[in-house]
Design an enzyme around this catalytic site. Structure first.
Site, PDB file in Angstrom:
ATOM      1  CB  ILE A 178      36.750   2.074   2.377  1.00 32.76           C
ATOM      2  CG1 ILE A 178      35.805   0.951   1.941  1.00 32.76           C
ATOM      3  CG2 ILE A 178      35.943   3.348   2.652  1.00 32.76           C
ATOM      4  CD1 ILE A 178      34.807   0.524   2.997  1.00 32.76           C
ATOM      5  CD  GLU A 216      43.122  -9.507   8.178  1.00 35.02           C
ATOM      6  OE1 GLU A 216      42.494  -9.909   7.174  1.00 35.02           O
ATOM      7  OE2 GLU A 216      44.358  -9.327   8.175  1.00 35.02           O
ATOM      8  CB  THR A 263      43.699  -6.612  12.723  1.00 33.35           C
ATOM      9  OG1 THR A 263      45.032  -7.000  12.396  1.00 33.35           O
ATOM     10  CG2 THR A 263      43.383  -5.290  12.029  1.00 33.35           C
ATOM     11  CG  ASP A 305      25.484  -3.069   7.086  1.00 31.45           C
ATOM     12  OD1 ASP A 305      26.483  -3.810   7.046  1.00 31.45           O
ATOM     13  OD2 ASP A 305      24.684  -2.954   6.123  1.00 31.45           O
ATOM     14  CB  SER A 364      29.787  -8.989  12.161  1.00 33.70           C
ATOM     15  OG  SER A 364      29.333 -10.293  12.424  1.00 33.70           O
ATOM     16  CE  LYS A 374      34.846  -2.899  11.562  1.00 34.69           C
ATOM     17  NZ  LYS A 374      36.009  -1.995  11.280  1.00 34.69           N
ATOM     18  CE  LYS A 428      35.974  -8.088   1.511  1.00 34.37           C
ATOM     19  NZ  LYS A 428      36.815  -6.955   1.684  1.00 34.37           N
ATOM     20  CG  LEU A 429      28.696 -10.308  -4.931  1.00 39.59           C
ATOM     21  CD1 LEU A 429      28.637 -11.822  -5.034  1.00 39.59           C
ATOM     22  CD2 LEU A 429      27.324  -9.782  -4.488  1.00 39.59           C
ATOM     23  NE  ARG A 478      25.497  -9.158   2.756  1.00 33.57           N
ATOM     24  CZ  ARG A 478      24.771 -10.129   3.314  1.00 33.57           C
ATOM     25  NH1 ARG A 478      23.437 -10.065   3.321  1.00 33.57           N
ATOM     26  NH2 ARG A 478      25.364 -11.174   3.880  1.00 33.57           N
ATOM     27  CG  HIS A 538      24.978 -16.009   3.729  1.00 35.30           C
ATOM     28  ND1 HIS A 538      24.812 -16.499   2.452  1.00 35.30           N
ATOM     29  CD2 HIS A 538      25.264 -14.692   3.591  1.00 35.30           C
ATOM     30  CE1 HIS A 538      24.983 -15.529   1.583  1.00 35.30           C
ATOM     31  NE2 HIS A 538      25.253 -14.416   2.253  1.00 35.30           N
TER      32      HIS A 538
HETATM   33  P1  NAD Z   1      40.279  -3.744   3.027  1.00 35.49           P
HETATM   34  O1  NAD Z   1      40.438  -5.157   3.464  1.00 35.49           O
HETATM   35  O2  NAD Z   1      40.202  -3.437   1.581  1.00 35.49           O
HETATM   36  O3  NAD Z   1      41.465  -2.858   3.635  1.00 35.49           O
HETATM   37  C1  NAD Z   1      41.926  -3.005   4.935  1.00 35.49           C
HETATM   38  C2  NAD Z   1      43.256  -2.277   5.053  1.00 35.49           C
HETATM   39  O4  NAD Z   1      43.717  -2.388   6.420  1.00 35.49           O
HETATM   40  C3  NAD Z   1      44.366  -2.851   4.175  1.00 35.49           C
HETATM   41  O5  NAD Z   1      45.088  -1.814   3.566  1.00 35.49           O
HETATM   42  C4  NAD Z   1      45.247  -3.619   5.161  1.00 35.49           C
HETATM   43  O6  NAD Z   1      46.610  -3.697   4.750  1.00 35.49           O
HETATM   44  C5  NAD Z   1      45.088  -2.775   6.408  1.00 35.49           C
HETATM   45  N1  NAD Z   1      45.352  -3.530   7.638  1.00 35.49           N
HETATM   46  C6  NAD Z   1      44.887  -4.757   7.982  1.00 35.49           C
HETATM   47  N2  NAD Z   1      45.375  -5.112   9.186  1.00 35.49           N
HETATM   48  C7  NAD Z   1      46.152  -4.077   9.612  1.00 35.49           C
HETATM   49  C8  NAD Z   1      46.901  -3.834  10.798  1.00 35.49           C
HETATM   50  N3  NAD Z   1      46.963  -4.753  11.783  1.00 35.49           N
HETATM   51  N4  NAD Z   1      47.556  -2.670  10.926  1.00 35.49           N
HETATM   52  C9  NAD Z   1      47.522  -1.736   9.924  1.00 35.49           C
HETATM   53  N5  NAD Z   1      46.831  -1.922   8.785  1.00 35.49           N
HETATM   54  C10 NAD Z   1      46.148  -3.067   8.638  1.00 35.49           C
HETATM   55  O7  NAD Z   1      38.997  -3.206   3.807  1.00 35.49           O
HETATM   56  P2  NAD Z   1      37.879  -2.167   3.335  1.00 35.49           P
HETATM   57  O8  NAD Z   1      36.813  -2.883   2.620  1.00 35.49           O
HETATM   58  O9  NAD Z   1      38.536  -0.984   2.728  1.00 35.49           O
HETATM   59  O10 NAD Z   1      37.282  -1.752   4.773  1.00 35.49           O
HETATM   60  C11 NAD Z   1      37.848  -0.679   5.500  1.00 35.49           C
HETATM   61  C12 NAD Z   1      37.090  -0.512   6.799  1.00 35.49           C
HETATM   62  O11 NAD Z   1      35.730  -0.239   6.524  1.00 35.49           O
HETATM   63  C13 NAD Z   1      37.074  -1.760   7.681  1.00 35.49           C
HETATM   64  O12 NAD Z   1      37.198  -1.355   9.019  1.00 35.49           O
HETATM   65  C14 NAD Z   1      35.724  -2.395   7.420  1.00 35.49           C
HETATM   66  O13 NAD Z   1      35.287  -3.109   8.563  1.00 35.49           O
HETATM   67  C15 NAD Z   1      34.878  -1.166   7.184  1.00 35.49           C
HETATM   68  N6  NAD Z   1      33.715  -1.345   6.313  1.00 35.49           N
HETATM   69  C16 NAD Z   1      33.841  -1.936   5.099  1.00 35.49           C
HETATM   70  C17 NAD Z   1      32.729  -2.049   4.263  1.00 35.49           C
HETATM   71  C18 NAD Z   1      32.822  -2.669   2.893  1.00 35.49           C
HETATM   72  O14 NAD Z   1      31.797  -2.864   2.248  1.00 35.49           O
HETATM   73  N7  NAD Z   1      34.009  -2.980   2.383  1.00 35.49           N
HETATM   74  C19 NAD Z   1      31.495  -1.552   4.689  1.00 35.49           C
HETATM   75  C20 NAD Z   1      31.398  -0.960   5.956  1.00 35.49           C
HETATM   76  C21 NAD Z   1      32.522  -0.852   6.751  1.00 35.49           C
HETATM   77  O1  DAU Z   2      27.770  -4.783   5.076  1.00 34.44           O
HETATM   78  C1  DAU Z   2      29.072  -4.268   5.162  1.00 34.44           C
HETATM   79  C2  DAU Z   2      30.074  -5.371   4.931  1.00 34.44           C
HETATM   80  O2  DAU Z   2      29.990  -5.708   3.558  1.00 34.44           O
HETATM   81  C3  DAU Z   2      31.485  -4.997   5.323  1.00 34.44           C
HETATM   82  O3  DAU Z   2      31.544  -4.777   6.700  1.00 34.44           O
HETATM   83  C4  DAU Z   2      32.473  -6.104   4.934  1.00 34.44           C
HETATM   84  O4  DAU Z   2      33.799  -5.681   5.198  1.00 34.44           O
HETATM   85  C5  DAU Z   2      32.318  -6.375   3.450  1.00 34.44           C
HETATM   86  O5  DAU Z   2      33.161  -7.443   3.074  1.00 34.44           O
HETATM   87  C6  DAU Z   2      30.871  -6.711   3.115  1.00 34.44           C
HETATM   88  O6  DAU Z   2      30.492  -7.978   3.698  1.00 34.44           O
HETATM   89  P1  DAU Z   2      29.625  -9.067   2.885  1.00 34.44           P
HETATM   90  O7  DAU Z   2      29.837 -10.390   3.490  1.00 34.44           O
HETATM   91  O8  DAU Z   2      28.230  -8.594   2.710  1.00 34.44           O
HETATM   92  O9  DAU Z   2      30.360  -8.924   1.441  1.00 34.44           O
HETATM   93  P2  DAU Z   2      30.815 -10.010   0.353  1.00 34.44           P
HETATM   94  O10 DAU Z   2      31.232  -9.245  -0.856  1.00 34.44           O
HETATM   95  O11 DAU Z   2      31.743 -11.027   0.900  1.00 34.44           O
HETATM   96  O12 DAU Z   2      29.440 -10.752   0.025  1.00 34.44           O
HETATM   97  C7  DAU Z   2      28.296 -10.034  -0.396  1.00 34.44           C
HETATM   98  C8  DAU Z   2      27.158 -11.047  -0.568  1.00 34.44           C
HETATM   99  O13 DAU Z   2      27.461 -11.891  -1.670  1.00 34.44           O
HETATM  100  C9  DAU Z   2      26.983 -11.974   0.622  1.00 34.44           C
HETATM  101  O14 DAU Z   2      25.602 -12.245   0.788  1.00 34.44           O
HETATM  102  C10 DAU Z   2      27.713 -13.241   0.228  1.00 34.44           C
HETATM  103  C11 DAU Z   2      27.536 -13.274  -1.292  1.00 34.44           C
HETATM  104  N1  DAU Z   2      28.623 -13.873  -2.085  1.00 34.44           N
HETATM  105  C12 DAU Z   2      29.894 -13.424  -1.882  1.00 34.44           C
HETATM  106  C13 DAU Z   2      30.934 -13.929  -2.622  1.00 34.44           C
HETATM  107  C14 DAU Z   2      32.356 -13.459  -2.381  1.00 34.44           C
HETATM  108  C15 DAU Z   2      28.337 -14.807  -3.060  1.00 34.44           C
HETATM  109  O15 DAU Z   2      27.160 -15.201  -3.257  1.00 34.44           O
HETATM  110  N2  DAU Z   2      29.364 -15.308  -3.798  1.00 34.44           N
HETATM  111  C16 DAU Z   2      30.673 -14.920  -3.613  1.00 34.44           C
HETATM  112  O16 DAU Z   2      31.572 -15.444  -4.320  1.00 34.44           O
END
Ligand code: NAD
Ligand code: DAU
Length: 360
Positions: free
Chosen positions: A13, A84, A100, A135, A160, A163, A198-199, A223, A302
């Site tokens: 992101i 993370e 982190t 969320d 979570s 966070k 991720k999924l 989700r 879960h």
């Molecule tokens: P990501 O894992 O793809 O990226 C995380 C980044 O943070 C990486 O570039 C990593 O190198 C860096 N990082 C990790 N530890 C660090 C540290 N100690 N110091 C400096 N950099 C560090 O994560 P993402 O999916 O892009 O999520 C970004 C943010 O958004 C997170 O805070 C996550 O909780 C939040 N978020 C993610 C989702 C989602 O669906 N992916 C949804 C809602 C909120």
């Molecule tokens: O809701 C926001 C969150 O969404 C973010 O805060 C997290 O950083 C982000 O990773 C994501 O969390 P989830 O646990 O929802 O995402 P993930 O992609 O790991 O899994 C999505 C759904 O799919 C969850 O119900 C678990 C399921 N899953 C995931 C994987 C990796 C599977 O069924 N099979 C899989 O192999």
């Protein structure tokens, strides 16, 4: 020109936000990123030559480095994406998440407090600390209802919980020290540059390669999906126009069970690269991508269902998502098909094997 310090800007992101900020705001963007397994400079290759972009490798939990960067760049805003982020990894190794997500956010808040103390009144009025959250802090929903900003926190995974703790620290630094902060809590993002743990990217790449599609439990977990560009637009609106001390939920009202979503990925892939023309499936005698689906052991703890009420950011800031799930998903599947070099580069020490069963 004011600077925004974007932590975690080399991740999924964060890198999309850096592109969005450079395209839509008249700012310099300074990225601070540790480059963990999830952070890659390849994610920022297309902005690397922009004179308004600057990259620093470093850890948000390292107070001396953070202080140095803040003194050098004098940011008008700090946007904290660094984390993370993978729930399954938090089950296997929770310590990294506390370090982190919780300690790192604390260090950033302390740096912001010190920065504010050095600024004049106009500088203090302009400064914002925006903490990007999830969320998942709200826990799990039953069959109906949605998370709103006043829903009590009930985190269920080490991810979570870390966070949630960070959100509480941000709130406390506003109430106690007057740090002008905002928190955004967003639902599941998808789109380009998402790490293939991720999924959506995991299922897409497994399907392309004719590997099994591991669906946790009964596949009925829900989700609420949002295209990453829409999340970035919401964060920028909150940063530029949001009310200090507020929380803003962001979500696209795109609820799907995991099984429905995997089927939608298979359909998008079938349209972009029919299974009949995919040698990886032909070799194994598999007629369609859906035939690769397998139910596997559930994720411990879960959460069953997430859904976001984004009424506040809609009514106060005029935010609207620009992508529906079907168009966003087919663009995403095409992106992974067209960026196989990126996929190979970021997975050099990851094989998409099962994670997160340590607690089961
Ligand atoms: P990501 O894992 O793809 O990226 C995380 C980044 O943070 C990486 O570039 C990593 O190198 C860096 N990082 C990790 N530890 C660090 C540290 N100690 N110091 C400096 N950099 C560090 O994560 P993402 O999916 O892009 O999520 C970004 C943010 O958004 C997170 O805070 C996550 O909780 C939040 N978020 C993610 C989702 C989602 O669906 N992916 C949804 C809602 C909120
Ligand atoms: O809701 C926001 C969150 O969404 C973010 O805060 C997290 O950083 C982000 O990773 C994501 O969390 P989830 O646990 O929802 O995402 P993930 O992609 O790991 O899994 C999505 C759904 O799919 C969850 O119900 C678990 C399921 N899953 C995931 C994987 C990796 C599977 O069924 N099979 C899989 O192999």
């Amino acid at each position: 020109m004011p600077a925004w310090l974007v932590t975690g800007g080399a991740g999924f992101i964060g890198s999309n936000f850096v592109r969005h900020a450079l395209a839509h705001s008249d700012v310099r963007v300074v990225v601070l990123d540790k480059l963990t397994y999830a952070g890659h400079l390849e994610n920022l290759a297309d902005v690397a030559d922009d004179p308004r972009f600057h990259f620093v490798r470093g850890d948000i939990a390292d107070a001396a480095s953070v202080d140095l960067i803040v003194r050098e760049h004098q940011p008008r805003a700090l946007v904290n994406f660094a984390a993370e982020s993978h729930v399954d990894r938090s089950i296997d190794d929770p310590g990294a998440f506390v370090q982190t997500n919780l300690v790192g956010t604390f260090v950033l808040l302390e740096a912001a407090r010190a920065h504010l103390a050095r600024l004049d009144e106009a500088g203090r009025d302009a400064f914002r600390f925006l903490h990007v959250s999830t969320d998942e802090v709200y826990g799990s929903l039953g069959a109906s209802g949605a998370f709103h900003e006043s829903t009590p926190y009930e985190p269920n995974s080490p991810y979570s919980a870390s966070k949630a703790g960070a959100d509480h620290l941000v709130r406390a630094y506003h109430a106690t020290y007057g740090v002008p902060s905002l928190i955004t809590n967003c639902s599941n993002n998808y789109g380009p540059y998402q790490y293939p743990e991720k999924l959506i990217p995991l299922m897409t790449l497994n399907a392309i390669e004719g590997r099994e599609l591991p669906i946790y439990g009964d596949g009925g977990n829900v989700r609420d999906w949002l295209y990453v560009e829409d999340h970035c637009a919401g964060i920028r609106l909150a940063l530029e126009r949001g009310r200090i001390g507020e929380k803003y939920n962001i979500g696209g009202k795109n609820e799907r069970t995991n099984l429905e979503l995997v089927d939608a990925i298979c359909a998008a892939l079938e349209a972009a690269m029919p299974a009949a023309e995919n040698p990886a499936l032909r070799e194994r005698g598999i007629a369609g991508y859906r035939d690769l689906r397998r139910f596997v052991d559930d994720r411990p703890g879960h959460d069953r269902r997430y859904a976001i009420d984004a009424g506040r950011i809609r009514s106060e800031l005029g935010w609207r998502p620009g992508h529906d799930l079907e168009t966003g998903l087919s663009a995403t599947v095409r992106w992974y098909l067209e960026n196989r070099d990126w996929c190979a580069a970021v997975q050099s020490d990851y094989d998409r094997g099962r994670l997160g069963l340590a607690g089961g």
